[in-house]
Design a protein around this motif. Structure first.
Motif, short mmCIF file in Angstrom:
data_model
loop_
_atom_site.label_atom_id
_atom_site.label_comp_id
_atom_site.label_asym_id
_atom_site.label_seq_id
_atom_site.Cartn_x
_atom_site.Cartn_y
_atom_site.Cartn_z
N UNK A 92 -3.42 4.10 -10.53
CA UNK A 92 -2.69 3.32 -9.53
C UNK A 92 -1.37 4.01 -9.15
N UNK A 93 -1.04 5.09 -9.82
CA UNK A 93 0.19 5.83 -9.54
C UNK A 93 0.33 6.97 -10.52
N UNK A 94 1.43 7.70 -10.39
CA UNK A 94 1.72 8.79 -11.33
C UNK A 94 2.95 8.42 -12.16
N UNK A 142 -5.53 1.95 -2.73
CA UNK A 142 -6.66 1.04 -2.94
C UNK A 142 -6.63 0.46 -4.36
N UNK A 143 -6.49 1.33 -5.35
CA UNK A 143 -6.52 0.88 -6.75
C UNK A 143 -5.32 0.00 -7.09
N UNK A 144 -4.16 0.37 -6.55
CA UNK A 144 -2.97 -0.42 -6.82
C UNK A 144 -3.07 -1.83 -6.27
N UNK A 145 -3.60 -1.95 -5.07
CA UNK A 145 -3.74 -3.27 -4.46
C UNK A 145 -4.73 -4.13 -5.24
N UNK A 146 -5.83 -3.54 -5.67
CA UNK A 146 -6.82 -4.29 -6.45
C UNK A 146 -6.25 -4.68 -7.81
N UNK A 147 -5.51 -3.78 -8.43
CA UNK A 147 -4.87 -4.06 -9.72
C UNK A 147 -3.89 -5.23 -9.58
N UNK A 148 -3.14 -5.23 -8.48
CA UNK A 148 -2.22 -6.32 -8.21
C UNK A 148 -2.97 -7.63 -8.03
N UNK A 193 0.82 -1.22 0.00
CA UNK A 193 0.00 0.00 0.00
C UNK A 193 0.85 1.26 0.00
N UNK A 194 1.92 1.26 -0.80
CA UNK A 194 2.80 2.42 -0.93
C UNK A 194 2.53 3.12 -2.25
#
Length: 369
Positions: free
Chosen positions: A306-308, A337-343, A286-287
């Motif tokens: 999910x990031x920039x 949140x989005x990054x974890x779900x994408x993973x 969650x970074x």
């Protein structure tokens, strides 16, 4: 399926971890009847596999054209009635081809390719990519496929299966290890990177971005985790820029799952990254991420979701994006949140192992016809 994974790598990086992940997933999900890892005796991969009670065959290694290694690979395949040899680095690619030519290794060869690097500049290298027993080349991202097209005649041999991360290995609880070890005040942000000190990781841009952020008064410590041949050059750059007190060289570490959650932001400047598996680990912890728009990174980071993404080699753009993200807690939460779900949906052991097995099984079934 009875599978051998082979590598002649001595180092322990993302690809070696991938071999372990795949072994675990193939075993845990029942994809293979049996499997073995063939690698250099007493390498880090060998020791890790042994510690996990995996079936590992350690061999002496004397270079890319080591015929003893090639002969031993054939013997291992015969003795264990292997169906496929799954090749994981360039040297073991050469050795597997030699094993086929000189020692009669008859089972299909499948290559896993993770580098964005031209291989058509050398006749022998180009030839081994087109060797008839290489039935499939599984690439980690589309840019890897694109660069191989210059060498591989039959493009239908190539496919893409992304990077893999074990989300169960990573936590997102901040244990405070780095703050305690390096006496980082609680009111300072931690901006970090985990990468070997090699050219394409572009630590030069990373350090210049850190210097720009220091100049702008951003209250942060900048942590570099890793080792490599360019480390002294990067240390000199930090010294020349006068930011010695702000940049921390944390060295090679085995406690990444414990320290990564401490990062307030992951800044990744790699300019030719095949995929960026470490970014998946950041998602798992969650970074929030700011990463270069380069190589296969856009297949891992969805800009604005999910990031920039920052412009490759542009420290000012990196500094701007970092400031933007640090100043917007709502955006940070959205990325976490989005990054974890994408993973979870695309890069877990469960997802990648199934895709990898399907590609290997396709080769196996074709070999039986």
């Amino acid at each position: 399926m009875r599978l051998i994974q082979v590598t002649a790598s001595r180092v322990w990086r993302g690809h070696e971890q991938k071999i372990i992940y795949l072994y675990e997933a193939f075993r845990d999900f029942g994809y293979v009847e049996d499997q073995w890892i063939v690698c250099i005796k007493d390498s880090e991969l060998y020791n890790v596999a042994k510690s996990k009670n995996m079936q590992v065959i350690g061999l002496e290694y004397n270079g890319e054209y080591d015929l003893k290694f090639a002969k031993a690979l054939k013997q291992a395949a015969d003795e264990n009635r292997a169906d496929i040899v799954f090749i994981h680095n360039s040297e073991s690619h050469t050795i597997s081809v030699l094993s086929s030519i000189f020692y009669g290794l008859k089972i299909p060869l499948v290559l896993c390719r993770t580098l964005i690097k031209r291989v058509d500049t050398n006749f022998l290298r180009k030839w081994k990519y087109n060797y008839k027993e290489i039935k499939k080349i599984i690439c980690v991202s589309n840019p890897v496929v694109d660069v191989l097209k210059y060498a591989v005649k039959d493009h239908s041999k190539m496919c893409v299966v992304g990077s893999v991360t074990d989300i169960h290995k990573f936590k997102y609880k901040d244990a405070g290890i780095l703050r305690k070890e390096f006496s980082i005040p609680d009111d300072y942000k931690i901006i970090g990177n985990i990468a070997a000190f090699t050219g394409f990781k572009d630590h030069v841009t990373w350090v210049n971005a850190a210097a720009e952020l220091v100049k702008r008064g951003v209250k942060a410590k900048f942590i570099l985790i890793g080792e490599g041949g360019l480390e002294q050059q990067v240390r000199q750059q930090v010294k020349d820029l006068g930011i010695d007190s702000e940049v921390i060289f944390a060295g090679f570490r085995k406690d990444i799952p414990q320290v990564l959650p401490e990062f307030d932001l992951f800044m990744f400047t790699s300019n030719n990254e095949p995929t960026g598996g470490v970014l998946l680990e950041a998602y798992a912890c969650h970074v929030p991420i700011v990463a270069a728009n380069a190589g296969g990174i856009p297949e891992v980071v969805v800009n604005g979701e999910t990031g920039l993404m920052a412009q490759v080699g542009n420290p000012i753009d990196f500094a701007d994006k970092v400031q933007q993200l640090l100043g917007d807690e709502g955006l940070q939460d959205e990325f976490r949140k989005n990054g974890y779900e994408f993973l979870k949906n695309n890069f877990t052991k469960e997802v990648i192992a199934k895709k990898m097995f399907d590609e290997l099984n396709e080769v196996l079934q074709a070999s039986k016809k």
